[in-house]
Design an enzyme around this catalytic site. Sequence first.
Site, PDB file in Angstrom:
ATOM      1  N   LYS A   4      16.945  20.423  65.470  1.00 39.80           N
ATOM      2  CA  LYS A   4      15.898  20.776  66.841  1.00 39.80           C
ATOM      3  C   LYS A   4      16.429  19.262  67.385  1.00 39.80           C
ATOM      4  O   LYS A   4      16.814  18.177  66.799  1.00 39.80           O
ATOM      5  CB  LYS A   4      14.538  20.447  66.461  1.00 39.80           C
ATOM      6  CG  LYS A   4      13.781  20.398  67.496  1.00 39.80           C
ATOM      7  CD  LYS A   4      12.236  20.576  67.308  1.00 39.80           C
ATOM      8  CE  LYS A   4      11.262  20.410  68.471  1.00 39.80           C
ATOM      9  NZ  LYS A   4       9.918  20.613  68.186  1.00 39.80           N
ATOM     10  N   SER A  27       7.135  23.802  70.555  1.00 40.63           N
ATOM     11  CA  SER A  27       8.355  23.489  71.011  1.00 40.63           C
ATOM     12  C   SER A  27       9.678  23.773  70.443  1.00 40.63           C
ATOM     13  O   SER A  27      10.756  23.581  71.247  1.00 40.63           O
ATOM     14  CB  SER A  27       8.145  22.046  71.377  1.00 40.63           C
ATOM     15  OG  SER A  27       7.904  21.267  70.278  1.00 40.63           O
ATOM     16  N   SER A  46       4.361  23.565  66.538  1.00 42.46           N
ATOM     17  CA  SER A  46       5.636  23.702  66.859  1.00 42.46           C
ATOM     18  C   SER A  46       6.264  24.391  66.077  1.00 42.46           C
ATOM     19  O   SER A  46       7.537  24.559  66.371  1.00 42.46           O
ATOM     20  CB  SER A  46       6.404  22.697  67.780  1.00 42.46           C
ATOM     21  OG  SER A  46       5.551  22.341  69.066  1.00 42.46           O
TER      22      SER A  46
HETATM   23  N1  GLN Z   1       1.558  22.793  72.102  1.00 36.29           N
HETATM   24  C1  GLN Z   1       1.321  21.848  71.466  1.00 36.29           C
HETATM   25  C2  GLN Z   1       1.505  20.720  72.626  1.00 36.29           C
HETATM   26  O1  GLN Z   1       2.068  21.014  73.574  1.00 36.29           O
HETATM   27  C3  GLN Z   1       2.188  21.381  70.370  1.00 36.29           C
HETATM   28  C4  GLN Z   1       3.603  21.057  70.467  1.00 36.29           C
HETATM   29  C5  GLN Z   1       4.237  20.511  69.282  1.00 36.29           C
HETATM   30  O2  GLN Z   1       3.670  21.060  68.141  1.00 36.29           O
HETATM   31  N2  GLN Z   1       5.155  19.816  69.444  1.00 36.29           N
HETATM   32  O3  GLN Z   1       1.261  19.446  72.289  1.00 36.29           O
END
Ligand code: GLN
Length: 483
Positions: free
Chosen positions: A76, A151, A175
């Site tokens: 990532k 994400s 995410s």
């Molecule tokens: N959807 C969550 C957010 O927008 C989690 C994102 C994540 O785990 N990086 O914060």
Amino acid sequence: MHQMTLAEIARGLADKKFSSEELTKVLLARITQLDPQLNSFISLTEELALKQAKAADVRRANGESGALLGAPIAHKDLFCTQGIRTSCGSKMLDNFKAPYDATVVAKLAAAGAVTLGKTNMDEFAMGSANESSWYGAVKNPWNLEHVPGGSSGGSAAAVAARLLPAATATDTGGSIRQPAAFTNLTGLKPTYGRVSRWGMIAYASSLDQGGPLARTAEDCAILLQGMAGFDQNDSTSIDEPVPDYSASLGDSLQGLRIGVPKEYFSAGLDPRIAELIQNSIKELQKLGAVIKEISLPNMQHAIPAYYVIAPAEASSNLSRFDGVRFGHRCEQPKDLIDLYKRSRGEGFGPEVQRRIMVGAYALSAGYYDAYYLKAQKIRRLVKNDFMAAFNEVDIILGPTTPNTAWKLGAKNSDPVAAYLEDVYTITANLAGLPGLSMPAGFVDGLPVGVQLLAPYFQEGRLLNVAHQYQLNTDWHTRTPTGF
Ligand code: GLN
């Protein structure tokens, strides 16, 4: 060749059926051919990959072995990679070449993993759809009109489309698990402190945790083995021995106590997903598990608490991107204030700016007690709920998401609608617990995930349950058409 899992690749390499170099070339060609449809990669690292693959082949020829030796993966794009762009999905870091490798990157490289590239992601890991990336949205290989989740949407789409067997990802509020659910993968968020965050660009430091995304629990065990462990460079890393995750995959589930929270089956859950979750429960019962209804009474407060704490930490973490110390700098600033304003205004996208504003507001004098402090108190209550539940059960099971992957653009005008989709995943981050999502079926051709949560440092138990489930089901083996 591209259909092989990490475990199959390890066996093939050990049996000299193919070399890492051959496999790497096949996958790089496949990425070049198919990724334009998906946009799952931000950078390809062909040269590095071929160099690492050749080196792994030499190490094998010299008698070395190891499940990751010569295994192709991707990172990532928030894991720092020395000399290679580490963008975090943001224009802010479009030109940033990290001067060092993140601990996770260095550990996997030392184990012989081959880095094919850096995967697309929501900007600074903020999002649930991979639509906030400066590099454009990622498409879900199961239906190119739908999001892959976020994400870590790039890692998920790439692995689901068989562009590579596994990838690293991070999970601040879901995410890893949510994109795993949306793309029919297995993804594991480890216990907070299990995997080093050093060199992992921070979103919300008290919630962020790196982990594996792969097709099977067996492969997650292999990748996690290479990622986990104490790191003195990360002050929140925990000095606990790392068990052999592959060794416990075969353990029997006889007598395993599974808790199913009654709050999980509320009106917000798609009834077709609820039915698939019930089917997965029946499957695990057949394997000897015992089901018990439990309660997590403070779950309803978790989303508001998370969406105060995460932006608060983000507003602090992202202050370093000011065009001076780090990040994009605007052209011809008039003075220092103009430099800050325009550099940040140009470098950050709208979702990141929204979170910085929410976070700064929640931390400001006069509002700190009302928002930030209150959110921290809720966080403790959420953790206490889990501690009480784990006195009675060994794991907690439920849906990973209330709905399947939505259409691209469907929630763009309503950020809160997207936040609400995180209801099942964020509690594990608030409490620091490990969680796993695994394939449990399909609704209208789109994958559905079942989530398992365990007590601290019980990643092995999660992988064991998921592996036994996968030995008796075939959802995880389904391949998206066209890939
Ligand atoms: N959807 C969550 C957010 O927008 C989690 C994102 C994540 O785990 N990086 O914060």
